[in-house]
Design a protein around this motif. Structure first.
Motif, mmCIF file in Angstrom:
data_model
loop_
_atom_site.group_PDB
_atom_site.id
_atom_site.type_symbol
_atom_site.label_atom_id
_atom_site.label_comp_id
_atom_site.label_asym_id
_atom_site.label_seq_id
_atom_site.Cartn_x
_atom_site.Cartn_y
_atom_site.Cartn_z
ATOM 1 N N LEU A 111 -16.846 -51.646 -72.350
ATOM 2 C CA LEU A 111 -17.530 -51.286 -71.104
ATOM 3 C C LEU A 111 -16.902 -50.048 -70.450
ATOM 4 C CD1 LEU A 111 -18.019 -54.918 -69.765
ATOM 5 C CD2 LEU A 111 -19.832 -53.365 -70.528
ATOM 6 N N ASP A 112 -15.922 -49.472 -71.122
ATOM 7 C CA ASP A 112 -15.256 -48.241 -70.658
ATOM 8 C C ASP A 112 -14.587 -48.374 -69.291
ATOM 9 O OD1 ASP A 112 -15.930 -46.747 -72.986
ATOM 10 O OD2 ASP A 112 -17.951 -46.447 -72.195
ATOM 11 N N VAL A 113 -13.895 -49.491 -69.085
ATOM 12 C CA VAL A 113 -13.104 -49.673 -67.868
ATOM 13 C C VAL A 113 -11.705 -50.142 -68.250
ATOM 14 C CG1 VAL A 113 -15.097 -50.237 -66.398
ATOM 15 C CG2 VAL A 113 -13.821 -52.075 -67.487
ATOM 16 N N ALA A 114 -10.755 -49.897 -67.369
ATOM 17 C CA ALA A 114 -9.388 -50.377 -67.584
ATOM 18 C C ALA A 114 -9.382 -51.905 -67.511
ATOM 19 C CB ALA A 114 -8.457 -49.792 -66.535
ATOM 20 N N ALA A 115 -8.590 -52.509 -68.348
ATOM 21 C CA ALA A 115 -8.514 -53.974 -68.394
ATOM 22 C C ALA A 115 -7.643 -54.505 -67.257
ATOM 23 C CB ALA A 115 -7.951 -54.427 -69.733
ATOM 24 N N ALA A 116 -7.941 -55.711 -66.850
ATOM 25 C CA ALA A 116 -7.125 -56.423 -65.864
ATOM 26 C C ALA A 116 -6.046 -57.202 -66.613
ATOM 27 C CB ALA A 116 -7.987 -57.388 -65.059
ATOM 28 N N LYS A 117 -4.988 -57.505 -65.928
ATOM 29 C CA LYS A 117 -3.963 -58.385 -66.485
ATOM 30 C C LYS A 117 -4.526 -59.809 -66.456
ATOM 31 C CE LYS A 117 0.487 -60.256 -65.598
ATOM 32 N NZ LYS A 117 1.738 -60.229 -65.829
ATOM 33 N N VAL A 118 -4.307 -60.548 -67.526
ATOM 34 C CA VAL A 118 -4.826 -61.920 -67.608
ATOM 35 C C VAL A 118 -3.658 -62.895 -67.584
ATOM 36 C CG1 VAL A 118 -6.003 -63.587 -69.098
ATOM 37 C CG2 VAL A 118 -6.912 -61.272 -68.870
ATOM 38 N N GLU A 119 -3.810 -63.912 -66.759
ATOM 39 C CA GLU A 119 -2.802 -64.963 -66.667
ATOM 40 C C GLU A 119 -3.515 -66.309 -66.775
ATOM 41 O OE1 GLU A 119 0.749 -66.388 -63.619
ATOM 42 O OE2 GLU A 119 -0.593 -64.757 -63.040
ATOM 43 N N VAL A 120 -3.081 -67.122 -67.724
ATOM 44 C CA VAL A 120 -3.642 -68.465 -67.882
ATOM 45 C C VAL A 120 -2.606 -69.451 -67.353
ATOM 46 C CG1 VAL A 120 -4.426 -70.215 -69.521
ATOM 47 C CG2 VAL A 120 -5.089 -67.823 -69.842
ATOM 48 N N LEU A 121 -3.061 -70.318 -66.475
ATOM 49 C CA LEU A 121 -2.198 -71.311 -65.854
ATOM 50 C C LEU A 121 -2.642 -72.700 -66.276
ATOM 51 C CD1 LEU A 121 -2.305 -69.475 -62.458
ATOM 52 C CD2 LEU A 121 -0.337 -69.571 -63.995
ATOM 53 N N GLU A 122 -1.766 -73.662 -66.124
ATOM 54 C CA GLU A 122 -2.032 -75.016 -66.609
ATOM 55 C C GLU A 122 -3.061 -75.772 -65.764
ATOM 56 O OE1 GLU A 122 -1.043 -76.851 -69.244
ATOM 57 O OE2 GLU A 122 0.303 -75.412 -70.183
ATOM 58 N N VAL A 123 -2.624 -76.596 -64.828
ATOM 59 C CA VAL A 123 -3.494 -77.513 -64.092
ATOM 60 C C VAL A 123 -4.078 -76.815 -62.855
ATOM 61 C CG1 VAL A 123 -3.618 -79.733 -62.871
ATOM 62 C CG2 VAL A 123 -2.209 -79.501 -64.933
ATOM 63 N N ARG A 124 -5.384 -76.945 -62.710
ATOM 64 C CA ARG A 124 -6.076 -76.330 -61.574
ATOM 65 C C ARG A 124 -5.531 -76.846 -60.250
ATOM 66 N NH1 ARG A 124 -12.156 -77.731 -63.582
ATOM 67 N NH2 ARG A 124 -12.394 -76.091 -65.152
ATOM 68 N N PRO A 125 -5.311 -75.942 -59.297
ATOM 69 C CA PRO A 125 -4.971 -76.404 -57.952
ATOM 70 C C PRO A 125 -6.200 -77.060 -57.323
ATOM 71 C CG PRO A 125 -4.806 -73.992 -58.127
ATOM 72 C CD PRO A 125 -5.312 -74.507 -59.421
ATOM 73 N N SER A 126 -5.980 -78.061 -56.488
ATOM 74 C CA SER A 126 -7.117 -78.727 -55.853
ATOM 75 C C SER A 126 -6.813 -79.052 -54.404
ATOM 76 C CB SER A 126 -7.491 -80.004 -56.616
ATOM 77 O OG SER A 126 -6.449 -80.944 -56.502
ATOM 78 N N SER A 127 -7.884 -79.277 -53.671
ATOM 79 C CA SER A 127 -7.788 -79.703 -52.275
ATOM 80 C C SER A 127 -8.953 -80.645 -52.020
ATOM 81 C CB SER A 127 -7.851 -78.485 -51.346
ATOM 82 O OG SER A 127 -9.143 -77.909 -51.405
ATOM 83 N N GLU A 128 -9.149 -80.975 -50.758
ATOM 84 C CA GLU A 128 -10.257 -81.869 -50.405
ATOM 85 C C GLU A 128 -11.609 -81.243 -50.754
ATOM 86 O OE1 GLU A 128 -8.279 -80.592 -47.530
ATOM 87 O OE2 GLU A 128 -6.770 -81.875 -48.432
ATOM 88 N N THR A 129 -11.665 -79.907 -50.803
ATOM 89 C CA THR A 129 -12.942 -79.231 -51.043
ATOM 90 C C THR A 129 -13.236 -78.998 -52.518
ATOM 91 O OG1 THR A 129 -11.881 -77.081 -50.744
ATOM 92 C CG2 THR A 129 -12.906 -78.088 -48.796
ATOM 93 N N GLY A 130 -12.259 -79.173 -53.399
ATOM 94 C CA GLY A 130 -12.517 -79.007 -54.827
ATOM 95 C C GLY A 130 -11.351 -78.388 -55.569
ATOM 96 N N GLU A 131 -11.625 -77.951 -56.795
ATOM 97 C CA GLU A 131 -10.614 -77.364 -57.667
ATOM 98 C C GLU A 131 -10.836 -75.863 -57.780
ATOM 99 O OE1 GLU A 131 -10.701 -79.163 -61.548
ATOM 100 O OE2 GLU A 131 -10.617 -81.184 -60.747
ATOM 101 N N LEU A 132 -9.745 -75.123 -57.923
ATOM 102 C CA LEU A 132 -9.821 -73.692 -58.166
ATOM 103 C C LEU A 132 -9.845 -73.480 -59.675
ATOM 104 C CD1 LEU A 132 -9.808 -70.858 -56.930
ATOM 105 C CD2 LEU A 132 -7.305 -70.937 -57.002
ATOM 106 N N HIS A 133 -10.893 -72.836 -60.168
ATOM 107 C CA HIS A 133 -11.053 -72.623 -61.606
ATOM 108 C C HIS A 133 -10.464 -71.290 -62.043
ATOM 109 C CE1 HIS A 133 -14.474 -75.717 -62.166
ATOM 110 N NE2 HIS A 133 -13.829 -75.964 -61.061
ATOM 111 N N GLY A 134 -10.672 -70.258 -61.222
ATOM 112 C CA GLY A 134 -10.183 -68.931 -61.549
ATOM 113 C C GLY A 134 -10.028 -68.113 -60.291
ATOM 114 N N LEU A 135 -9.321 -66.969 -60.430
ATOM 115 C CA LEU A 135 -9.069 -66.128 -59.272
ATOM 116 C C LEU A 135 -8.897 -64.682 -59.730
ATOM 117 C CD1 LEU A 135 -8.433 -66.116 -56.183
ATOM 118 C CD2 LEU A 135 -6.024 -66.366 -56.831
ATOM 119 N N TYR A 136 -9.548 -63.767 -59.029
ATOM 120 C CA TYR A 136 -9.381 -62.340 -59.277
ATOM 121 C C TYR A 136 -8.689 -61.734 -58.075
ATOM 122 C CZ TYR A 136 -10.325 -57.409 -59.997
ATOM 123 O OH TYR A 136 -10.172 -56.051 -60.161
#
Length: 178
Positions: free
Chosen positions: A68-93
């Motif tokens: 796509l001719d753009v600079a790549a982002a750094k990728v970080e994979v983490l283990e267990v999703r953080p969660s709260s009363e409102t739900g789970e965080l799946h990903g973050l940019y």
């Protein structure tokens, strides 16, 4: 159609929202060439090994950004999703001045610590990548969740994981026994 939060945006943000909404697809050059990266990601996810999955995800992200001719982002994979009363965080940019943009994706559910399904993981990664592409490829000053945004995410997914051709997957007629 706009989402409910549209009315809370400033006039300038509404203009960006409409620009984002107007782009329904992103076309990747030779997406079939990315099949080995997608398969490596699938296998790494199935292994449950975080480091392997992070490497496979980063390689896919790098290859997509290159096409796509753009600079790549750094990728970080983490283990267990953080969660709260409102739900789970799946990903973050995230992006910060002077730092390389970062995509974080969680590989395990919060409740049971199970590795997420392949399609869920890939869609989550592509969702975060679309935020990155909104800024670098589309040159938008904001990355809003619009119908266009979700269509772009879907367009990338279907280029990487093509739908089965229904005409070639039809059952052959059974031979009759005499």
């Amino acid at each position: 159609m706009t989402f409910d939060y549209y009315d809370t945006l400033s006039t300038a943000q509404q203009r960006v929202y409409r620009m984002s909404d107007g782009v329904a697809a992103l076309r990747v050059r030779e997406p079939h060439a990315l099949a080995p990266h997608v398969e490596a990601l699938r296998l790494a996810l199935a292994s449950g090994e975080r480091a392997l999955l992070e490497d496979a995800t980063a390689r896919l992200g790098d290859a997509l950004c290159e096409r796509l001719d753009v600079a790549a982002a750094k990728v970080e994979v983490l283990e267990v999703r953080p969660s709260s009363e409102t739900g789970e965080l799946h990903g973050l940019y995230t992006q910060a001045p002077g730092h390389r943009p970062r995509i974080q994706v969680w590989m395990r559910t919060a409740r049971h610590g199970r590795v997420v399904a392949f399609r869920t993981y890939l869609r989550t990664f592509l969702h975060e990548l679309c935020h990155h592409l909104d800024f670098l490829l589309l040159e938008l000053p904001h990355s809003f969740h619009t119908e266009g945004f979700f269509k772009r995410e879907s367009s990338l997914f279907h280029q990487l994981v093509p739908r089965l051709n229904t005409s070639s997957s039809r059952r052959r007629p059974r031979s009759s026994r005499v």
